[in-house]
Design an enzyme around this catalytic site. Structure first.
Site: not given
Lengths: 297, 297, 297, 297
Positions: D7, D11, D112, D166, D173-174
């Site tokens: 991948g 990221m 993160s 995580k 974070e929200y």
């Protein structure tokens, strides 16, 4: 008994009719010539025998202020003014004082029931002295729904208490409507449920959630099963805001009613500045090649 | 008609009585010898003529699972099982499949009304095939409240739809109760309001917020005006949690019902770890001489 | 420059020290003889050369009102008063007017940083005229953190803007603390997580959620890993309440900050009247043999 | 050390670069020919010396499932797979089992830092056995931010603990983003505040609310002071939803993070069915001449 009624809008018009059908002599005043019985507030005062009882049923805020100020001029000591509008309870003390300086009494009355009040009767919550409330009691008795007095009428306390009770009533109303509406949205989103209206219709009898609002929701869905003709834009008329302000003043946690109020605010925004900011933040850390602001500033 | 009824607790016991008063032959099974009509599920199966209809009214989760597994053994092809408990709708498919392998049909039925159902009738939401629902219809017809069928009964969709509708019903119920309760707390906090019970009693007729729950609140306050005998510790039985899970699955914003659910969780905590952390943070920056962890780590 | 500083509590005491270390001549007044430099506000006025700059750093509300009223008496035209406390922004106009009648200028200053400000510097948000702000700029410059001026100081607008910005700052602070605290509680509840402190410590560098408050949370947990010594009882000092009131005034949906505020209210209740009412309702419909109040009242 | 990296999106691409700069030999696989180092997963396996370490950095859900299933085929006993994507923690057990059947080890790693990780380092939360974590430690050490290990890396527990940590991180974070965003909206609505960006910029140093996200907000506003180019439509990538599901499972009250999640859901609705229903209800009782459904049904 004889009553002066100021304001013949959606509520006042119906109230005049219900009171007349109940045998009272109602003289109504409204600036619109086609509905008014007298040409002016002064004319209203002239038409009423003293000591007068005058019911004010106009929009809260400046119009109520102006009306009461004007009434203080045209009425006489010993008269009684009832404010049946949705005034903030903090206004009641001012209005009582203004009128009191002229020897005029004051009662505040929260009136619930909307357009159905004409036929069903109006739920009433009043504030004032025992004497003043007793004086307007024949009017309250006709306006309130049939059945036990205690089930549709309360003398909640001194001046202000009636509008306070009505304010809380409306705050609760916000929460109730939102609870039903959230449930409706979930039912409508679930493919297992073949007919959302039928489910909500089936709740009107026997269930724990049955209520008058719930019946109205079933009825509204019968008329427009997907609410295609209805926008989500939802006004608020003040009582919800005041309820949260009071919750803050009394340090009462009120997550449900506050959430219902905020949902109304949000419904009136074309786009949400808050969510734009959230979106901008996601862009900042998640995706675009941007120049870095150092953490330590 | 003849019905087997498994579970004679608070709900099942009353339902047996209502059904018998309605002319049905009900054979009840319960592990408690003093209430059961037969000694075992096998005994229940024996006592019923085929094709049987067996209504399961036991706590959701493992007890319902066990009961249905056991029924799959003692019943025969062509029989019908109705789960009237508060099972999660996702369980219904599994139960239908388990029974279906033996040729036994399944209907799920959400039942509302609590202890009042005995006299008032139970609001019913059912899921299953037309044929299976039709077969149990005489039972539904006696259980449901009098009046129009559509006002107290709905065939909401295929297997699972009945419990789905009941789940949403209960989620709404959480929101409604919280809205009334928040309003109650505010009224009780305000000195202008001389009698909170009287205000809430006065809402039972004519107002927009009138409802069955609202009547119960007035009644509860009459019995215990300050709720002195009642703790705020509030259980939840699953439907509220599942409702929020479904809201998340369907991306339905559900602030009011979620707030009502979280308030229940909080009510069961002696002290809140979340608020301990908030308090600890306030101490950290607001007050105590502590050694500093550098910002840039 | 020379500065009069009224209030030598936790904040003022540290600020005097930082300002003196920055080369300013600070004459402090506090009612406590052991910390004050002068015996009275009048003595403070005498000790300062005109035109004076006096910084007020006392609790908001009546004490700030009294202090400013007193200063209006002992100061002279041309002097400047800075209110660095957490006054509600609506007070600033009144204070500016009161002082203005005597020819005294006014600046409001929101001060953030708590006990860390002594060493780190204080984040400053000020409101007032360009001229008045410029006059106090040497003081601001020493109080603020090192680095770019724009990163730790803002002249946010006219009188009131400084406290408004500080109010919103604190409202946000409530939301941030609650978000971290909720996450902490969930981590602590999950058996997979072997060391909650270590997880939160690991967030202090490189993560999206890293922040000063987050570092303080890691630090607090290091000192007391289960917050055993800390109660969840959490005060609020006004800015959160005012933030929600302002949100209501501007019709800004504010679900997160409101939820954080309500959680503080709830943390201070021994038992929740709201949840007692919810519990009472559950009892009414779910369980006890009670006499029925008819639905139709 | 040598690492296989599956991948090479936003990221993974950056991580390959950071790892190579850190002296590791990274062989990347991606279906896009322009970025991949090998033509296939099989090719990746061939290119790596045994025992291999393969880091999976692909979208969570089916793509991660497929990748791990495929790796189970091409890898050998003794190899190690690290899932660095945002998989739901409940997937980790399944993946570990699948690989374990082939003698392949598994570690889950929450990562993160977003696009800043390339230069700043990535905050890491990992789950797995001590042995497996130790084996990938050289990789973690290069990916994590410089400074103390404990400030940017945690071995949170067994398999699943990394993604759990995580998930909670993102839930927080929200809440943080929403708290800042609500404050931003209020500042922007208040005329006293002359420059919202300047206020938020001034919070980046010295204040209690300073944070990395807060710096990004100041930066975003500098680039687009009214967020004119940004829509409020806000996606969510799963962790917020899972966080609330976990809160429900653990009975943790989570009003702030839930409100932040629901606001995202709402931001994606053209019109809100919930608010349509509320609006419809207001119409029913407030205004239009409609035929009445009787209360007692």
């Amino acid at each position: 008994m004889q009553l002066g009624l100021v304001g013949l809008g959606k509520m006042g018009f119906n109230m005049r009719q219900r009171l007349r059908e109940g045998g009272h002599e109602v003289i109504g005043y409204d600036p619109r010539p086609d509905v008014t019985d007298v040409p002016s507030l002064a004319g209203l005062a002239e038409a009423l025998a003293t000591p007068r009882v005058v019911w004010v049923m106009v929009p809260s805020g400046p119009i109520t202020d102006d009306t009461i100020t004007e009434l203080a001029k045209v009425l006489n000591p010993g008269d009684l003014v009832v404010d049946g509008g949705n005034s903030k309870y903090t206004e009641d003390g001012k209005h009582a004082e203004l009128l009191g300086e002229k020897g005029i009494s004051f009662v505040d009355a929260g009136v619930s029931g909307g357009i159905w009040g004409l036929t069903e009767g109006y739920g009433l919550m009043v504030g004032g002295s025992d004497e003043d409330v007793a004086r307007a009691m024949p009017i309250f008795d006709t306006l309130r729904p049939p059945g036990d007095l205690a089930d549709g009428f309360v003398h909640a306390g001194p001046v202000g208490a009636g509008h306070y009770a009505k304010m809380v009533h409306n705050g609760i109303e916000y929460g109730l409507m939102m609870a039903y509406a959230e449930g409706y949205e979930l039912l409508a989103a679930e493919p297992l449920i073949k007919d959302t209206q039928a489910v909500i219709q089936a709740w009107t009898n026997g269930t724990v959630v049955r209520s008058w609002l719930q019946q109205l929701l079933a009825k509204a869905l019968k008329e427009d099963p997907s609410f295609d003709a209805i926008s989500g834009y939802t006004e608020d008329s003040g009582e919800g805001r005041w309820t949260i302000e009071e919750a803050i003043r009394h340090r009462v946690p009120m997550p449900v009613i506050a959430a219902a109020l905020f949902a109304r605010f949000a419904s009136r925004q074309e786009d949400s500045p808050t969510m734009k900011a959230v979106s901008a933040l996601r862009n900042q850390f998640g995706g675009h090649a941007v120049k870095r602001v150092s953490v330590s500033g």
